[in-house]
Design an enzyme around this catalytic site. Structure first.
Site, PDB file in Angstrom:
ATOM      1  N   HIS A 132     -46.473  37.366  26.763  1.00  0.00           N
ATOM      2  CA  HIS A 132     -47.366  36.155  26.266  1.00  0.00           C
ATOM      3  C   HIS A 132     -46.568  35.906  24.916  1.00  0.00           C
ATOM      4  CE1 HIS A 132     -48.630  31.760  26.889  1.00  0.00           C
ATOM      5  NE2 HIS A 132     -49.615  32.355  25.714  1.00  0.00           N
ATOM      6  N   ASP A 183     -42.188  30.717  34.464  1.00  0.00           N
ATOM      7  CA  ASP A 183     -43.478  30.389  33.563  1.00  0.00           C
ATOM      8  C   ASP A 183     -43.463  28.981  34.921  1.00  0.00           C
ATOM      9  OD1 ASP A 183     -45.758  30.675  31.735  1.00  0.00           O
ATOM     10  OD2 ASP A 183     -44.622  29.992  30.544  1.00  0.00           O
ATOM     11  N   ASP A 184     -45.151  29.840  35.274  1.00  0.00           N
ATOM     12  CA  ASP A 184     -45.927  28.190  36.039  1.00  0.00           C
ATOM     13  C   ASP A 184     -45.061  28.099  37.619  1.00  0.00           C
ATOM     14  OD1 ASP A 184     -47.217  28.765  34.258  1.00  0.00           O
ATOM     15  OD2 ASP A 184     -48.093  26.596  34.173  1.00  0.00           O
ATOM     16  N   ASP A 200     -45.022  34.138  36.404  1.00  0.00           N
ATOM     17  CA  ASP A 200     -46.033  34.245  36.355  1.00  0.00           C
ATOM     18  C   ASP A 200     -47.517  33.923  36.873  1.00  0.00           C
ATOM     19  OD1 ASP A 200     -46.219  31.935  34.793  1.00  0.00           O
ATOM     20  OD2 ASP A 200     -46.479  32.620  33.530  1.00  0.00           O
ATOM     21  N   HIS A 201     -47.669  33.239  37.594  1.00  0.00           N
ATOM     22  CA  HIS A 201     -48.184  32.849  38.521  1.00  0.00           C
ATOM     23  C   HIS A 201     -47.640  31.265  39.162  1.00  0.00           C
ATOM     24  CE1 HIS A 201     -49.082  29.758  35.178  1.00  0.00           C
ATOM     25  NE2 HIS A 201     -49.334  31.336  34.621  1.00  0.00           N
ATOM     26  N   CYS A 206     -50.690  33.462  32.268  1.00  0.00           N
ATOM     27  CA  CYS A 206     -50.028  33.420  31.983  1.00  0.00           C
ATOM     28  C   CYS A 206     -50.272  34.824  30.809  1.00  0.00           C
ATOM     29  CB  CYS A 206     -49.138  31.997  30.326  1.00  0.00           C
ATOM     30  SG  CYS A 206     -49.197  31.220  31.281  1.00  0.00           S
TER      31      CYS A 206
END
Length: 515
Positions: free
Chosen positions: A104, A11-12, A300-301, A50
């Protein structure tokens, strides 16, 4: 027969990793994975938030096809009954298992992480997850706060643990179960950190003395950045420690010393994550699966760390859209591996010194929407067909393209976009482009600019990223019929990568080449 799949989604996580050239970070276990993998240096998410990003890459469709730009709809009901990567593996005889944050949670995955469509068993969520936003961070005054920067003593945490520690333990338990089962598995493990709050075991701080932490190279809002492009990092402002700084909305800068602390804690959270991944991959060795399991590692990014005066994701800048992406394929990215071989010995981030180059590396610009066809091809399954122009009624198709043709495993060779011609015949097609997009409620920063709900979206920023440039147009968007009016351009951005790699000098208005 066939290969198992271990799909690790973080995540992130932007590519602050040793294998991506970061000199400060301690990420020995992820670097070790890269040294046995095909790594993509220019991989991009399709939307830097997300739920939309995850639904996009798990279905292999772009956000305009999933129609998810926020957190509040389930694609099977709202857009089309699209198959997902785990569903496709499940339908092809795999046991599919989900641990941690893969889909998510909430409406966007039907409150069930898309079970039973995608998973053979109900997904596992760590029990400590529910305390993520509690007041568990000790302030200087000894009281507890819900801070952004939150190094903790794990023994003082509810249950004496943290979500990612629990997820690693569960994933290792499942690997041991699968060892006794003799069935092919697709195991997805979703890690929470470095998503905010930056809550991690406090000992990781000592890897990053504050004096070694610099500010972002460009910590100011660029002069020519259109106001619609700016993300006001509202979620960061809502944390107790940031709230106390009373920074003006939307453009006020955080104090330098606090910027350093955020960057320090982000790095510390990445090393904590690296330790979890080291334990997980070491368990893959221990159960004897390293010789027949594909390992995918991505995020995810990304997440801005003060670049352009911004924090968090929610933008079209590379720092928000670019992600790590690597594929370990035994016998393909490595020479054949025996069952007893130690491919992933655990490396302690506190003592391990020295990095390792990726086994193979491509600088081609690629997209996460290509994960679905790539994984299918690597596992020897039929590659889903390319989607027609409109594909709402098509259950199985992909808007990405398989990346397997880029896997050129000559030792540690970097494939350059331009000069080499040895790769042109294997991935036929034009210069690759990555498309990303981000919605906004208005032309100027609002409290809901980062996460507008569908009904409030008025503008969509569509980005094209190539090796040479990033080109973005912010156009009128109607949420009632999901239509973008490309003739109604509110603002534009153009950055030339060669002389402006950090995307600080927007030349959209000073150039004649508008498309």
């Amino acid at each position: 027969d066939g290969m198992n799949v271990l799909f690790i989604i973080v995540d992130d996580l932007r590519p602050v990793l040793g294998c991506y050239g970061d000199k400060l970070v301690k990420s020995p276990n992820i670097d070790q994975l890269a040294s046995q993998s095909m790594m993509f240096s220019n991989a991009f998410a399709q939307q830097a938030v997300c739920a939309p990003s995850r639904v996009s890459f798990l279905t292999g469709r772009r956000p305009d096809t999933t129609r998810l730009y926020d957190f509040y709809s389930y694609w099977r009901v709202h857009a089309g009954n699209y198959s997902t990567i785990p569903q496709y593996f499940k339908e092809n005889g795999y046991v599919t298992l989900s641990v941690g944050k893969v889909f998510h949670p909430g409406v966007s995955s039907n409150y069930s992480d898309d079970y039973p469509y995608s998973w053979s068993n109900p997904p596992f969520h760590p029990s400590a997850e529910k305390h993520e936003n509690d007041k568990t961070c000790r302030g200087k005054d000894g009281k507890l706060y819900a801070n952004l920067v939150c190094p903790v003593d794990v023994t003082e945490m509810p249950g004496g643990t943290l979500p990612d520690i629990q997820s690693t333990e569960e994933a290792i338990r499942l690997l041991k179960v699968m060892k006794t089962k003799r069935q092919k598995f697709f195991l997805a493990v979703g890690y929470h950190k470095p998503h905010i709050p930056l809550r991690y075991p406090q000992e990781f701080l000592k890897l990053y003395p504050l004096e070694s932490i610099t500010l972002a190279p460009d910590p100011w809002v660029p002069k020519k950045l259109p106001s619609v492009a700016y993300n006001p990092w509202t979620d960061v402002r809502q944390r107790d420690d940031v709230k106390a700084l009373n920074v003006s909305f939307p453009y006020g800068a955080l104090p330098d010393d606090f910027q350093q602390q955020i960057r320090q804690s982000y790095y510390a959270a990445v090393s904590y994550l690296d330790m979890q991944i080291g334990l997980l991959l070491n368990a893959l060795d221990n159960v004897g699966f390293s010789n027949n399991t594909i390992v995918v590692f991505t995020a995810d990014h990304g997440w801005s760390l003060g670049e352009h005066g911004e924090w968090a994701k929610y933008s079209n800048f590379d720092v928000a859209t670019r992600v790590p992406l690597m594929f370990y394929v035994p016998g393909m990215t490595t020479s054949p591996v025996s069952q007893q071989a130690r491919v992933f010995p655990y490396l302690d981030p506190f003592s391990h010194i020295g990095g390792s180059a990726p086994q193979g590396q491509s600088e081609k610009v690629v997209e996460l929407v290509s994960l679905f066809p790539t994984l299918a091809e690597l596992a020897g399954l039929q590659v889903p067909p390319a989607c027609p122009e409109t594909s709402f009624g098509v259950e199985l198709c992909t808007e990405g393209t398989s990346l397997v043709c880029y896997f050129n495993m000559s030792e540690g060779k970097v494939e350059k976009g331009k000069e080499g011609c040895e790769d042109t015949d294997r991935c036929v097609g034009d210069e690759p482009v990555a498309f990303s997009q981000y919605p906004r409620p208005a032309d100027t920063p609002q409290w809901n600019s980062d996460k507008p709900r569908l009904k409030d979206i008025r503008i969509m920023g569509y980005s094209m990223r190539t090796t040479d440039y990033r080109y973005t147009v912010w156009v009128q968007f109607d949420p009632n019929n999901f239509s973008a009016k490309f003739e109604d351009v509110h603002a534009g951005e153009l950055y030339m990568m060669e002389n402006d790699p950090n995307q600080d000098y927007n030349i959209y208005n000073s150039t004649s080449h508008r498309w």
